[in-house]
Enzyme design. Structure first.
Site, short mmCIF file in Angstrom:
data_model
loop_
_atom_site.label_atom_id
_atom_site.label_comp_id
_atom_site.label_asym_id
_atom_site.label_seq_id
_atom_site.Cartn_x
_atom_site.Cartn_y
_atom_site.Cartn_z
N ASP A 184 22.94 14.52 -26.25
CA ASP A 184 22.33 14.30 -25.09
C ASP A 184 22.99 13.00 -24.35
O ASP A 184 23.85 12.88 -23.95
CB ASP A 184 20.68 14.02 -25.58
CG ASP A 184 19.72 13.93 -24.31
OD1 ASP A 184 19.27 15.14 -23.89
OD2 ASP A 184 19.53 12.97 -23.98
N TYR A 310 18.07 7.72 -16.49
CA TYR A 310 18.08 8.95 -15.25
C TYR A 310 18.36 8.46 -14.00
O TYR A 310 19.27 8.95 -13.27
CB TYR A 310 16.91 9.65 -15.39
CG TYR A 310 16.99 10.65 -16.75
CD1 TYR A 310 17.50 12.06 -16.80
CD2 TYR A 310 16.16 10.22 -17.85
CE1 TYR A 310 17.52 12.73 -17.93
CE2 TYR A 310 16.22 11.21 -19.06
CZ TYR A 310 16.96 12.32 -18.95
OH TYR A 310 16.80 12.95 -20.29
N HIS A 362 18.93 21.46 -29.39
CA HIS A 362 19.16 20.27 -28.48
C HIS A 362 19.12 19.05 -29.35
O HIS A 362 20.11 18.03 -29.20
CB HIS A 362 18.53 20.26 -27.20
CG HIS A 362 19.35 19.17 -26.33
ND1 HIS A 362 20.38 19.30 -25.61
CD2 HIS A 362 18.44 17.90 -26.04
CE1 HIS A 362 20.59 18.27 -24.92
NE2 HIS A 362 19.53 17.25 -25.08
#
Length: 384
Positions: A184, A310, A362
């Site tokens: 990630d 982000y 994930h």
């Protein structure tokens, strides 16, 4: 592989959440104001009310933060200031000679929680049925704004800046040669390290690969079309939290900082949608593992500060840079997005290991720690 003694700039750290904060959490959970139930029979509108209530009820009545706090404090933990920010990290040395130093980087909504089950097998493989020759010293930092690391008070903490801080951390610990691993956002940071190639970095292992060609070819194989479809799912239907945090992380931060039930649902949805499960996140992860992760976010009040990763990197590309240093990868079957080997080989020109896990999604370190340990060992073995 150690150059010198660790720097005196490194300070010991112990987790110690005050009783008053644990009491406050219980009181807030008891006063939760629930939304009305979803109008669909599945998870297409987000976390289902009945599942959220079940998770929160367990958090309030059965979960024990002190149990996890003791587990964390069983490992050596430290803080050091790098580039004006305190970085918290676990540093566990192997007792075996010639152990390879390895820095492990988590993502979002990940944390150091992800790697706790990897520490023993990596540092003491013989105790877990492995070979002493596969020993690692492990360094597990909390990303800036995450967990017990400092919260940036200025902009500019991009993945490149984080990668530079990690290189400084490994030098400060006295390591001359070392490797890096991540998934990630941890894989984005590790990829940035690979592109930067700081002195001493031997190679990297990635369980998330950023190897999309730019542009995407017009003609695609079935495997390549599958990759395009999964990235569309990742950025579209499953990308609500990513988009919100890339545009307005502070706005959602107000809600998550004030409501533990909201913080739980925010993370729980990711575990639901991105693990290798049979319909529920609980098929892939224990409730305690999920609540360890959720509780760490809550007690450190890091919803907004972690979400800014982000925002800081919103112009980033899933294509990623071409890496020429040794790269090992492991592809997990339920990862999103999942890339074809052809794109991986084109992007990582010195691919020293390609593994396909039998199961896992994930959150590989949290879902399948044994598989990931085996893959890290195999992937980095040739660099010793």
């Amino acid at each position: 592989m150690t150059a010198s003694n660790p720097s005196p700039l490194i300070r010991p750290f112990t987790v110690a959440i005050p009783d008053s904060e644990i009491d406050d959490l219980e009181q807030r959970l008891d006063r939760t104001r629930w939304p009305n139930a979803e109008t669909v029979a599945d998870w297409s509108q987000g976390v289902r009310l009945e599942n959220a209530k079940s998770l929160v009820e367990y958090w309030q009545h059965d979960y024990e933060w002190r149990r996890f706090e003791r587990e964390l404090n069983g490992f050596p933990q430290f803080v050091t200031e790098i580039d004006g920010l305190d970085i918290h990290f676990l540093h566990v040395r192997s007792t075996n000679a010639n152990a390879m130093p390895l820095i492990l980087t988590h993502g979002w909504p990940g944390s150091i929680v992800e790697f706790v089950k990897l520490i023993g097998p990596l540092t003491d493989p013989e105790a877990f049925g492995g070979d002493a020759a596969d020993s690692f010293d492990v360094v597990i930092p909390s990303l800036p704004g995450f967990g017990f690391s400092g919260k940036p008070a200025e902009t500019g903490w991009t993945v490149s800046r984080i990668a530079s801080a990690w290189a400084e951390l490994m030098a400060r610990l006295g390591y001359e040669k070392w490797a890096a691993q991540g998934g990630d956002w941890g894989a984005v940071v590790t990829t940035a390290l690979g592109a930067m190639r700081p002195e001493g970095l031997l190679g990297v292992h990635l369980n998330t690969q950023y190897a999309f060609p730019a542009p995407i070819p017009e003609t695609l194989s079935a495997e390549e079309q599958g990759a395009v479809d999964t990235v569309a799912l990742y950025t579209g239907y499953l990308g609500g939290s990513n988009h919100l945090q890339a545009t307005k992380p502070e706005t959602v931060g107000f809600a998550l900082a004030d409501s533990p039930a909201g913080q739980a649902a925010w993370i729980y949805e990711k575990f639901q949608s991105k693990t290798d499960n049979d319909g529920l996140a609980e098929d892939a992860l224990s409730i305690d593992d999920m609540l360890d992760a959720i509780s760490l976010y809550w007690f450190t009040n890091s919803a907004a500060s972690s979400g800014r990763i982000y925002w800081e990197n919103s112009s980033g590309s899933l294509a990623g840079p071409t890496l020429t240093l040794p790269v090992a990868v492991t592809v997990f079957p339920r990862d999103i997005p999942r890339l074809p080997r052809s794109w991986i080989e084109d992007t990582y020109t010195n691919l020293i290991h390609y593994g396909e896990a039998a199961r896992g999604g994930h959150f590989a370190a949290l879902e399948q720690p044994d598989i990931l340990v085996d893959e890290i060992r195999a992937g980095l073995r040739s660099l010793r």
